[in-house]
Design an enzyme around this catalytic site. Sequence first.
Site, short mmCIF file in Angstrom:
data_model
loop_
_atom_site.label_atom_id
_atom_site.label_comp_id
_atom_site.label_asym_id
_atom_site.label_seq_id
_atom_site.Cartn_x
_atom_site.Cartn_y
_atom_site.Cartn_z
N MET A 29 0.84 -1.20 0.00
CA MET A 29 0.00 0.00 0.00
C MET A 29 0.87 1.25 0.00
O MET A 29 0.59 2.22 -0.70
CB MET A 29 -0.94 0.00 1.20
CG MET A 29 -1.98 1.12 1.16
SD MET A 29 -3.04 1.21 2.62
CE MET A 29 -3.99 -0.31 2.46
N GLY A 30 1.95 1.24 0.78
CA GLY A 30 2.87 2.36 0.79
C GLY A 30 3.51 2.56 -0.56
O GLY A 30 3.61 3.69 -1.06
N TRP A 67 2.32 1.69 -3.41
CA TRP A 67 1.32 2.18 -4.35
C TRP A 67 1.20 3.71 -4.27
O TRP A 67 1.06 4.38 -5.29
CB TRP A 67 -0.04 1.53 -4.06
CG TRP A 67 -1.14 2.20 -4.81
CD1 TRP A 67 -1.44 2.07 -6.13
CD2 TRP A 67 -2.09 3.15 -4.29
NE1 TRP A 67 -2.50 2.87 -6.48
CE2 TRP A 67 -2.92 3.54 -5.36
CE3 TRP A 67 -2.30 3.70 -3.03
CZ2 TRP A 67 -3.95 4.46 -5.20
CZ3 TRP A 67 -3.32 4.60 -2.87
CH2 TRP A 67 -4.13 4.97 -3.94
N HIS A 68 1.28 4.26 -3.08
CA HIS A 68 1.21 5.71 -2.94
C HIS A 68 2.37 6.39 -3.66
O HIS A 68 2.21 7.49 -4.20
CB HIS A 68 1.23 6.12 -1.45
CG HIS A 68 -0.11 6.00 -0.79
ND1 HIS A 68 -0.46 4.91 -0.02
CD2 HIS A 68 -1.18 6.83 -0.77
CE1 HIS A 68 -1.69 5.08 0.44
NE2 HIS A 68 -2.15 6.24 0.01
N GLY A 69 3.53 5.75 -3.67
CA GLY A 69 4.67 6.34 -4.37
C GLY A 69 5.97 5.67 -3.96
O GLY A 69 6.08 5.13 -2.84
#
Length: 383
Positions: free
Chosen positions: A313-314, A316-318
């Site tokens: 998830m982290g 995916w944010h960038g």
Amino acid sequence: MNLFGELYFFVCAGLLLIPAVILGIMEKPLKYYGFLVTIVFVLLALWGKPKEILYICCYIAFQLVITKAYMSIRAKQGRKRLWFWLFLLLALAPLTAYKILGLFGLSLFGFIGISYMTFKSVQVIIEIYDGLIKELRPFEMAYFLTFFPALLSGPIDRSRRFEEDLRLIRPKSEYLNLLGEGLFKICQGLVYKFVLAQAVYQAITYLGMEGGWLSNGIYMYSYGFYLFFDFAGYSLMAVGTSYILGIMTPGNFNEPFLATDMKDFWDRWHITLSYWFRDFVFSRFMMASIKGKWFKSKLTGASVGFMINMLLMGLWHGLTASYILYGLYHGVLLAITEIYQKKSKFYKKHKKDRWYKFVSWFITFNLVMLGFFIFSGRLLEII
């Protein structure tokens, strides 16, 4: 045009949604007009950006081709893991290329909504593999991917639920109720985003930018509330607009700052994202680990699963240190929460006590705010 972010958008939305309201009240299908409105808003959002228009058209065509191809292969050859992973990687390829090239200052394949469209594309591939999706209509798939209220920042809908709403012609009374709920959510979202979020932003600007422990503390809590009101406001407006178009897009927030532990928080914050990762990453990792006997206990497997889930998830944010650290931070907190709740006799004895719930809420609230501080990048700036 900034979707849900400027007066020009709201004027255009007000005008373009009037025919949708008329069609809904007349008990006529909304899907074709809704798709037309979506095309208009995508073009307005990308006005003056011909490369991005080309990218989004190529992306939709590419995803339609690979999903149709995989569906055909799945029907003929069954659940072959090799084919599944190949098409899953293909579905992820445009976003992966965009993220990696962005590290080198290149914006190839970039366009608004690519991250959230990828969630939808991947979900379709996974559910084709599971045998849950056995038919794919190009029009409905294209509309699902580009549906403009949820294009920029979600909420993340599921294709089968979306298609059920798309094909449904609601009775007049039901549509009027949906219209009323939608307008209320839009008004609530306007207050969140343009009143409350901006008020908190002023606190950040005037009190949280000086440096020092007090200033950083003000920044940490203010940023957390700003992020909530801004994002929750957008999500409310997106859901409300969806309702007017006959699509009951799921909500994204449920009083997250009242959470009493970290698992409870992720059941309340960015719900559609959290549930997407839960269903398509964490749960599958757990099933594979149990089947393959990778760990001595389910608790160890769950702890590792939380770490992997939140790290992804982290990422995916960038692909930045702050986002990666944010993901790992929440992975560790979720793993600790799981171990504590499964092993602690103290927790089992007192979890229903009012004083315990208050203490648990207070600790959770501050841990969440620290997480937002990491997410903002400010923590790494002062270390």
